[in-house]
Write a protein that holds these residues in place. Structure first.
Motif, mmCIF file in Angstrom:
data_model
loop_
_atom_site.group_PDB
_atom_site.id
_atom_site.type_symbol
_atom_site.label_atom_id
_atom_site.label_comp_id
_atom_site.label_asym_id
_atom_site.label_seq_id
_atom_site.Cartn_x
_atom_site.Cartn_y
_atom_site.Cartn_z
ATOM 1 N N LEU A 29 0.127 -5.349 6.171
ATOM 2 C CA LEU A 29 0.095 -4.118 6.954
ATOM 3 C C LEU A 29 -0.863 -4.260 8.137
ATOM 4 O O LEU A 29 -0.548 -3.831 9.258
ATOM 5 C CB LEU A 29 -0.328 -2.941 6.075
ATOM 6 N N TRP A 34 -1.375 -2.035 11.526
ATOM 7 C CA TRP A 34 -2.097 -0.921 10.908
ATOM 8 C C TRP A 34 -3.593 -1.117 11.115
ATOM 9 O O TRP A 34 -4.117 -2.226 10.996
ATOM 10 C CB TRP A 34 -1.820 -0.866 9.411
ATOM 11 N N ALA A 209 -0.715 3.106 12.731
ATOM 12 C CA ALA A 209 0.218 2.604 11.725
ATOM 13 C C ALA A 209 1.513 2.186 12.405
ATOM 14 O O ALA A 209 1.932 2.789 13.396
ATOM 15 C CB ALA A 209 0.494 3.669 10.662
ATOM 16 N N ARG A 210 2.128 1.157 11.881
ATOM 17 C CA ARG A 210 3.404 0.659 12.389
ATOM 18 C C ARG A 210 4.388 0.626 11.220
ATOM 19 O O ARG A 210 4.106 0.040 10.179
ATOM 20 C CB ARG A 210 3.246 -0.746 12.978
ATOM 21 N N PHE A 211 5.543 1.256 11.418
ATOM 22 C CA PHE A 211 6.525 1.362 10.344
ATOM 23 C C PHE A 211 7.707 0.456 10.659
ATOM 24 O O PHE A 211 8.467 0.698 11.601
ATOM 25 C CB PHE A 211 6.982 2.813 10.182
ATOM 26 N N GLY A 212 7.829 -0.587 9.890
ATOM 27 C CA GLY A 212 8.907 -1.541 10.109
ATOM 28 C C GLY A 212 8.895 -2.586 9.010
ATOM 29 O O GLY A 212 8.374 -2.367 7.912
ATOM 30 N N GLN A 213 9.461 -3.748 9.313
ATOM 31 C CA GLN A 213 9.508 -4.842 8.349
ATOM 32 C C GLN A 213 8.217 -5.652 8.428
ATOM 33 O O GLN A 213 7.654 -5.845 9.518
ATOM 34 C CB GLN A 213 10.697 -5.752 8.643
ATOM 35 N N PRO A 222 10.333 -3.899 3.653
ATOM 36 C CA PRO A 222 9.891 -2.692 4.366
ATOM 37 C C PRO A 222 8.386 -2.490 4.211
ATOM 38 O O PRO A 222 7.783 -2.918 3.230
ATOM 39 C CB PRO A 222 10.684 -1.578 3.667
ATOM 40 N N TRP A 223 7.785 -1.792 5.165
ATOM 41 C CA TRP A 223 6.339 -1.594 5.189
ATOM 42 C C TRP A 223 5.813 -0.903 3.935
ATOM 43 O O TRP A 223 4.671 -1.130 3.511
ATOM 44 C CB TRP A 223 5.940 -0.758 6.412
ATOM 45 N N TRP A 224 6.663 -0.057 3.314
ATOM 46 C CA TRP A 224 6.174 0.718 2.183
ATOM 47 C C TRP A 224 6.071 -0.102 0.896
ATOM 48 O O TRP A 224 5.429 0.339 -0.071
ATOM 49 C CB TRP A 224 7.063 1.936 1.932
#
Length: 342
Positions: A29, A34, A209-213, A222-224
């Motif tokens: 992350l 992030w 924060a960056r939401f992606g792969q 996925p980021w999560w």
């Protein structure tokens, strides 16, 4: 070793091992953009939400336990979680991570010194021996180069994080007063996450924060995915197990067992990313284990004192009552109520 202490030791080792997973799963992350504060805030809040069903089950409607434990919850959330994380990440912006870790993990030594100052008693010889062995092992595992810090502000911030870490063990080891460990962990993490989010909102720490792969263990996910792993294992399980173990081992011994986190982290780095353990690190790990073995356990803290039932008053005889008989019944029932309040 007595059974409660063995259970506590198992929980404390579990806590150290799961805390050690944080770095490997937070790193993707951070590399994706992030900020450290954003990652820690998300980690704490998600972990608190994951613990919520267990918190509700452990309380089972006994909401007064939250009120009685409000100071422990505040200490856990604001100091052990939020303050410690904020000062640590502020420190690593000024000094190397290895230096910050070394200073922060002086927390067990701070507890030994604090007890010696407040009780005005010299620590037992085995405590001193264990402290020297464990801290020496810590230096070897993290790396002797960690002592080459040049920024006094960074060192001061890392020392503040050590104080927060010590507070974590003290709060965790306090008598529960009906507040289950998982409830303290869940409530503290939510409160700490909210405090960190507020600090970011007012600009005390950067929140990005960056939401992606992201890459993880040779795959693209996925980021999560890493966030959920570190929230569950490296945060929810780690804090709940650590609080449970501290309640049975006491703050001093639990804090020294917590030093195993750096050993587990080194082993994990060796397994996951192929960073070979050096002979110095292996020797340091053995020294930490020797130091832990030398630290004597503190008296066990009762998990939850049983509340005695109100004693039944013996039947009053039909004959004339005597003064002493009435006095004994009154005195005994009064002691029973006192024990119930305690």
């Amino acid at each position: 070793m007595k059974s409660p202490q063995l259970v506590g030791l198992t929980a404390a080792v579990t806590s150290a091992a799961t805390f050690a997973t944080s770095g490997a799963f937070i790193k993707p992350l951070l590399e994706a953009g992030w900020s450290p504060a954003a990652a820690v805030t998300a980690r704490a809040l998600v972990a608190g939400v994951l613990l919520l069903p267990f918190v509700l089950f452990s309380l089972r409607g006994r909401w007064d336990a939250l009120s009685r434990g409000r100071w422990r919850i505040l200490g856990m959330g604001l100091i052990a979680v939020a303050f410690t994380q904020l000062t640590y990440f502020a420190a690593i912006r000024r000094i190397p991570v290895s230096t910050a870790l070394l200073v922060e993990y002086l927390a067990p030594l701070l507890l030994v010194i604090w007890v010696a100052v407040t009780t005005r008693r010299v620590p037992r010889p085995m405590v001193l021996v264990g402290s020297v062995l464990a801290i020496g092992g810590l230096v070897l595992v993290i790396g002797p180069g960690a002592i080459n810090a040049v920024d006094p502000v960074g060192v001061a911030l890392a020392f503040a994080a050590a104080v927060g870490c010590a507070v974590y063990f003290v709060v965790a080891a306090r008598p529960s007063d009906g507040l289950p460990p998982v409830a303290l962990a869940g409530a503290g993490l939510v409160l700490g996450g909210l405090a960190l989010g507020l600090a970011g909102a007012v600009g005390l720490v950067p929140m990005e924060a960056r939401f992606g792969q992201v890459p993880l263990l040779g795959a693209i996910v996925p980021w999560w995915v890493p966030l959920m792993v570190v929230a569950f294992f490296g945060t929810a399980v780690a804090y709940a197990a650590g609080i449970f173990g501290s309640g049975r081992l006491g703050s001093r011994l639990a804090s020294f067992v917590g030093l195993l986190e750096v050993v587990f982290a080194s082993v994990l780095a060796w397994i996951v990313v192929g960073e070979a353990l050096t002979p110095l690190q292996m020797a340091g790990g053995l020294l930490i284990l020797a130091g832990i073995a030398a630290i004597p356990a503190e008296p066990a803290v009762p998990v939850e004192p049983a509340v005695p039932m109100e004693p039944a008053v013996p039947a009053v005889p039909t004959g004339p009552q005597t003064g002493p008989a009435v006095s004994k019944v009154t005195e005994w029932s009064g002691d029973g109520r006192a024990a119930a309040r305690g």
